[in-house]
Motif scaffolding. Structure first.
Motif, short mmCIF file in Angstrom:
data_model
loop_
_atom_site.label_atom_id
_atom_site.label_comp_id
_atom_site.label_asym_id
_atom_site.label_seq_id
_atom_site.Cartn_x
_atom_site.Cartn_y
_atom_site.Cartn_z
N SER A 1 0.84 -1.20 0.00
CA SER A 1 0.00 0.00 0.00
C SER A 1 0.88 1.24 0.00
O SER A 1 2.00 1.23 0.52
CB SER A 1 -0.90 0.01 1.24
OG SER A 1 -1.62 1.22 1.35
N ASP A 2 0.37 2.32 -0.56
CA ASP A 2 1.07 3.61 -0.49
C ASP A 2 0.65 4.40 0.75
O ASP A 2 1.22 5.45 1.04
CB ASP A 2 0.79 4.45 -1.74
CG ASP A 2 1.48 3.89 -2.97
OD1 ASP A 2 2.56 3.29 -2.82
OD2 ASP A 2 0.95 4.06 -4.09
N ASP A 3 -0.35 3.92 1.48
CA ASP A 3 -0.79 4.61 2.70
C ASP A 3 0.25 4.46 3.80
O ASP A 3 0.82 3.38 4.00
CB ASP A 3 -2.11 4.02 3.21
CG ASP A 3 -3.26 4.25 2.26
OD1 ASP A 3 -3.11 5.04 1.31
OD2 ASP A 3 -4.32 3.62 2.46
N ARG A 4 0.50 5.55 4.50
CA ARG A 4 1.37 5.52 5.69
C ARG A 4 0.60 6.18 6.83
O ARG A 4 0.04 7.26 6.66
CB ARG A 4 2.69 6.22 5.44
CG ARG A 4 3.56 5.54 4.36
CD ARG A 4 4.91 6.23 4.24
NE ARG A 4 5.70 5.75 3.11
CZ ARG A 4 6.59 4.75 3.16
NH1 ARG A 4 6.79 4.13 4.31
NH2 ARG A 4 7.26 4.40 2.09
N VAL A 5 0.62 5.54 7.99
CA VAL A 5 -0.15 6.01 9.13
C VAL A 5 0.74 6.01 10.36
O VAL A 5 1.48 5.05 10.61
CB VAL A 5 -1.39 5.12 9.37
CG1 VAL A 5 -2.16 5.58 10.61
CG2 VAL A 5 -2.31 5.13 8.15
N THR A 6 0.65 7.08 11.13
CA THR A 6 1.38 7.17 12.40
C THR A 6 1.16 5.91 13.24
O THR A 6 0.03 5.45 13.42
CB THR A 6 0.88 8.40 13.17
OG1 THR A 6 1.31 9.57 12.49
CG2 THR A 6 1.44 8.42 14.59
N PRO B 1 12.14 5.74 0.41
CA PRO B 1 10.74 5.50 0.02
C PRO B 1 10.31 4.03 0.10
O PRO B 1 9.19 3.70 -0.24
CB PRO B 1 10.70 5.98 -1.43
CG PRO B 1 12.08 5.72 -1.94
CD PRO B 1 13.00 5.99 -0.77
N GLU B 2 11.21 3.14 0.53
CA GLU B 2 10.83 1.74 0.75
C GLU B 2 10.12 1.64 2.10
O GLU B 2 9.76 2.64 2.70
CB GLU B 2 12.07 0.84 0.71
CG GLU B 2 12.90 0.99 -0.57
CD GLU B 2 12.12 0.67 -1.81
OE1 GLU B 2 11.27 -0.24 -1.76
OE2 GLU B 2 12.34 1.32 -2.83
N GLY B 3 9.95 0.42 2.57
CA GLY B 3 9.30 0.24 3.86
C GLY B 3 7.81 0.52 3.85
O GLY B 3 7.24 1.04 4.83
N LYS B 4 7.15 0.17 2.77
CA LYS B 4 5.72 0.41 2.67
C LYS B 4 4.93 -0.59 3.52
O LYS B 4 5.42 -1.67 3.83
CB LYS B 4 5.27 0.32 1.21
CG LYS B 4 5.82 1.44 0.33
CD LYS B 4 5.23 1.35 -1.07
CE LYS B 4 5.71 2.51 -1.93
NZ LYS B 4 5.09 2.47 -3.28
N MET C 1 25.74 10.14 5.20
CA MET C 1 24.55 9.51 4.65
C MET C 1 23.51 10.56 4.31
O MET C 1 23.19 11.42 5.13
CB MET C 1 23.96 8.51 5.64
CG MET C 1 24.81 7.28 5.84
SD MET C 1 24.02 6.08 6.92
CE MET C 1 22.57 5.65 5.94
N GLY C 2 22.97 10.52 3.12
CA GLY C 2 21.89 11.41 2.75
C GLY C 2 20.55 10.83 3.14
O GLY C 2 20.43 9.66 3.53
N HIS C 3 19.51 11.66 3.05
CA HIS C 3 18.16 11.25 3.40
C HIS C 3 17.21 11.60 2.26
O HIS C 3 17.44 12.56 1.52
CB HIS C 3 17.73 11.92 4.70
CG HIS C 3 18.61 11.58 5.86
ND1 HIS C 3 18.55 10.38 6.52
CD2 HIS C 3 19.62 12.27 6.45
CE1 HIS C 3 19.46 10.36 7.48
NE2 HIS C 3 20.13 11.49 7.46
N PRO C 4 16.15 10.83 2.08
CA PRO C 4 15.28 11.04 0.92
C PRO C 4 14.43 12.30 0.99
O PRO C 4 13.95 12.76 -0.04
CB PRO C 4 14.39 9.79 0.93
CG PRO C 4 14.36 9.34 2.36
CD PRO C 4 15.74 9.67 2.89
#
Length: 763
Positions: free
Chosen positions: A571-576, A615-618, A693-696
């Motif tokens: 899913s593309d949804d991300r929730v706290t 952007p991984e970790g969906k 290390m950079g961040h997205p």
């Protein structure tokens, strides 16, 4: 013109006396956080730093990334990034410097100190003398600035030694330790064999390389080592590694890491230039033809020297068993990380790391000298055994403790106390409450804030998310590793989940419901239920209905076990408060999917289930048989500002379709209001390494960026746009009297609903 006749007497340098409420010696992250915290509460602070920049090992002089309990997101410490002031600094650095430029981080720190008018900052100024008012108190410190030829004498009723080597505590006569204890002293199974493994952690020196687009020759200086190819550690080197990825270029653990520091540095220079000579001229790295040395450190990053004794000493069992004490004011979560004393010349592994199952708390009694009555300790010199120091020494842990010291100094000033006095039961609760108001997030500590008017308010929301699953996206993940969706479940609660999978051939999917053996951590070390499902080639829906339940409220792990013939829909949804983790490897922190230490060292065996970085970790596209009511407005009234392992999200979350959600706080009668604090979700699970290390993203996507606050009449009290900080403090110009506050939010991410952890209101 200045003209002065010959004098037969020696001349004195210009001398400036300084008076302060708190003198902080050491401008690393711990000293910076102590100084800023005290200054923001109106203490007059002198901050003395012997280097030209702030940050210590995190500065551009050393260039080590700052880390703490998140451990490169390679352990089971969910939502564990340090809160409060150091988190404010990390989020500021992310906004300006997501690429990780150490020079920019220098300016972020300098600006934070510069903006505090209560801080007198002395750079390039080294303390060299301590005067005691009596045997047990420091009266003043004397320091010399090499750049303006000026001597400063700084006097104060309170001092904080955050100098790394403990120069003030040492000269004041405080008791200290240097090196490793035996296994028997504190019953520490991980205590090293001193003869074989070593007594101290050494220094490291880094270098950067640059591709100039044409061949560059290199002639090594005469002092460079000539046998770099024989170094046991040379196998660790990969072309392109630079900066703190070269942490294994380490030396000095057999030497006096205080008084022989310059000797150690020169040996490291010999090694660095010898390694580069080997890379450029051995013929084994032809792809290095166009590379040149861009930067080599001029001061090494120092890991260990003196550790000073407080009224409590942190030890291995405190970390492994996650022991909690009445005076907890900070926390750690880095592995117990020891290095062989011979460093780059050692045949042992570059380091030995053993993780705890979760974060551990650090008692206040570790943060002051047990001998010197007015001396706080901060940074790596706090009261800890060598083994425990292997974890507590990392910079974000040090900075988090530094904030606690700064706030303790405020309490001392306000009530005429000395550091030890605050360790009493009644005083420590005042300190803990003050720290939690600032987002310190002391683990497993719940204190009622009777001054917070929100606790007496009725809260109405325009919408509240009843979680029943994640919408499906056209994105599928192969089960190269075990994948788990973390869900907060109640004790004795059964659940049915529905997911979509695709099998590339006929196969079997193993599903497990895991939980944790204790409410103190997020390590999924217990299998509650499991099921095997036979799959036919192609896409299909799988249902998992639990038949057994966990015995306590906790985050549960709905696990799809490793099978590279299966893909699961995401899913593309991300929730706290909801996320996925994988049973994967992160060699950077000695995570090989699980740890199985030798039995005799008394460290737990367990699996690692860790997140992927955006952007991984969906999340997994799933449907639940019943909704989870875990985002109610009552969460806004508790003392937590992040999800906790007891299964609480601790957040109010709006419906994802509610693009302009609102919260209304009502009181039965008018209340006087002067200060309003909002605590947003800055994704405490995401490590925010400061350099290399950079961040997205430059802004954490869960943070609410735009909102308005109105009173009962509809008048706008505050309008904010472009916010990227976790904690927003609104100080009204004048106190108002109202029976209602209305908070209107704007959803700035299409597939992330608005969330708030806490709203505090004070008169």
């Amino acid at each position: 013109m200045i003209s002065e006749a010959y004098s037969s007497q020696t001349r004195k340098t210009k001398t400036i006396p300084l008076e302060a409420d708190l003198v902080v010696v050491g401008g690393g992250l711990s000293g910076v956080c102590a100084a800023i915290t005290a200054a923001r509460s109106n203490l007059k602070v002198v901050l003395i730093q012997d280097r030209p920049v702030l940050g210590g090992n995190a500065s551009s002089e050393v260039r080590l990334w700052s880390l703490g309990a998140t451990s490169h997101m390679g352990n089971n410490n969910r939502w564990s990034r340090e809160g409060g002031l150091i988190n404010e600094i990390l989020l500021e650095n992310l906004k300006r410097n997501k690429e990780g430029n150490p020079l920019i981080f220098d300016t972020v720190l300098l600006e934070k100190v510069y903006e505090e008018k209560n801080i007198t900052l002395l750079l390039n100024t080294a303390v060299y003398e301590v005067e005691k008012g009596c045997d047990e108190k420091v009266k003043n410190v004397t320091a010399f600035c090499s750049q303006n030829s000026t001597t400063y004498i700084a006097s104060s009723p309170l001092f904080c030694d955050a100098s790394g080597d403990g120069i003030v505590a040492f000269m004041a006569g405080a008791s200290f330790r240097m090196g490793a204890e035996t296994k028997g002293e504190f019953d520490e199974g991980f205590a090293p064999n001193i003869k074989d493994y070593g007594n101290l952690l050494g220094h490291s020196l880094y270098f950067y390389t640059k591709d100039v687009g044409k061949p560059v020759s290199y002639t090594a200086p005469s002092f460079a080592i000539k046998n770099a190819e024989n170094l046991p550690r040379i196998k660790n080197y990969q072309l392109g590694d630079h900066g703190c990825k070269l942490w294994w270029v380490e030396h000095g653990g057999r030497l006096d890491t205080v008084h022989q520091s310059e000797d150690i540095k020169f040996e490291l220079w010999k090694v660095v230039y010898g390694i580069w000579d080997y890379v450029k001229n051995s013929g084994k790295y032809p792809e290095a033809n166009n590379l040149t040395l861009e930067w080599v450190g001029t001061i090494p990053g120092k890991r260990e020297s003196r550790r000073f004794e407080g009224d409590f000493m942190l030890t291995q069992k405190d970390i492994v068993e996650q022991r909690d004490y009445y005076d907890a004011i900070s926390f750690g979560g880095w592995a117990m990380d020891l290095h062989p004393a011979d460093g780059i010349y050692s045949e042992h592994n570059s380091c030995t790391q053993w993780h705890g199952k979760g974060v551990y708390s650090i008692p206040y009694r570790c943060y002051y000298s047990k001998n010197i009555d007015n001396l706080f300790l901060a940074g790596r010199i706090i009261s800890a055994s060598h083994v425990a120091f292997g974890s507590s020494r990392v910079m974000l842990t040090c900075a988090h403790g530094g904030q606690a010291v700064g706030k303790a100094a405020v309490l001392c000033k306000e009530e005429g106390l000395l550091p030890r006095d605050i360790a009493s039961k009644d005083k420590i609760e005042k300190l803990q409450l003050a720290l939690n108001r600032d987002g310190q997030s002391i683990p497993r500590l719940s204190l009622e804030d009777t001054a917070d008017l929100t606790t007496n308010a009725t809260i109405h929301a325009s919408s509240t998310l009843e979680f029943n699953g994640f919408a499906a996206a056209d994105d599928w993940q192969t089960l190269t590793f075990g994948l788990a969706q973390m869900l907060p479940l109640k004790a004795n609660e059964n659940i049915t989940l529905e997911i979509e999978v695709e099998a590339v051939e006929d196969t079997v999917l193993e599903l497990q419901l895991k939980s944790s053996s204790a409410c103190t951590h997020f390590t999924p070390d217990i299998v509650i239920d499991k099921q095997e499902v036979e799959l036919k080639k192609g896409k299909q829906t799988v249902t998992f209905s639990t038949t057994k339940t966990q015995s306590q409220d906790h985050y549960s792990f709905f696990c799809l076990m490793k099978n590279e013939n299966i893909k699961v829909r995401l899913s593309d949804d991300r929730v706290t408060g909801l996320m996925t983790v994988e049973n994967k490897i992160n060699k950077a922190v000695s995570n090989y999917g699980r740890q199985d230490p030798p039995a005799e060292i008394n460290v737990d065996s367990f699996e690692f289930w860790t997140p992927q970085r955006r952007p991984e970790g969906k999340n997994i596209a799933l449907k639940l048989s019943k909704s989870l009511s875990v985002f109610q407005t009552d969460n806004l009234k508790n003392s937590e500002v992040r999800p906790t392992s007891n299964g609480n999200t601790n957040a109010w979350v709006a419906n994802i379709e509610d693009k302009s959600p609102s919260l209304a706080l009502h009181w039965n009668e008018k209340v006087d209001i002067k200060t309003i604090k909002l605590f947003f979700d800055c994704d405490y699970d995401h490590a925010l390494e400061t350099t290399l290390m950079g961040h997205p993203e430059e802004v954490i996507p869960f943070v609410v960026s735009d909102y308005r606050i109105k009173d009962a009449s509809g008048s706008i009290l505050k309008e904010v746009t472009g916010n990227y900080q976790a904690i927003n403090t609104v100080e009204l110009e004048e106190s108002i009297s109202t029976e209602k506050l209305l908070f209107e939010f704007i959803q700035n991410e299409e597939q992330i609903p608005v969330s708030v952890f806490k709203i505090s209101v004070f008169a």
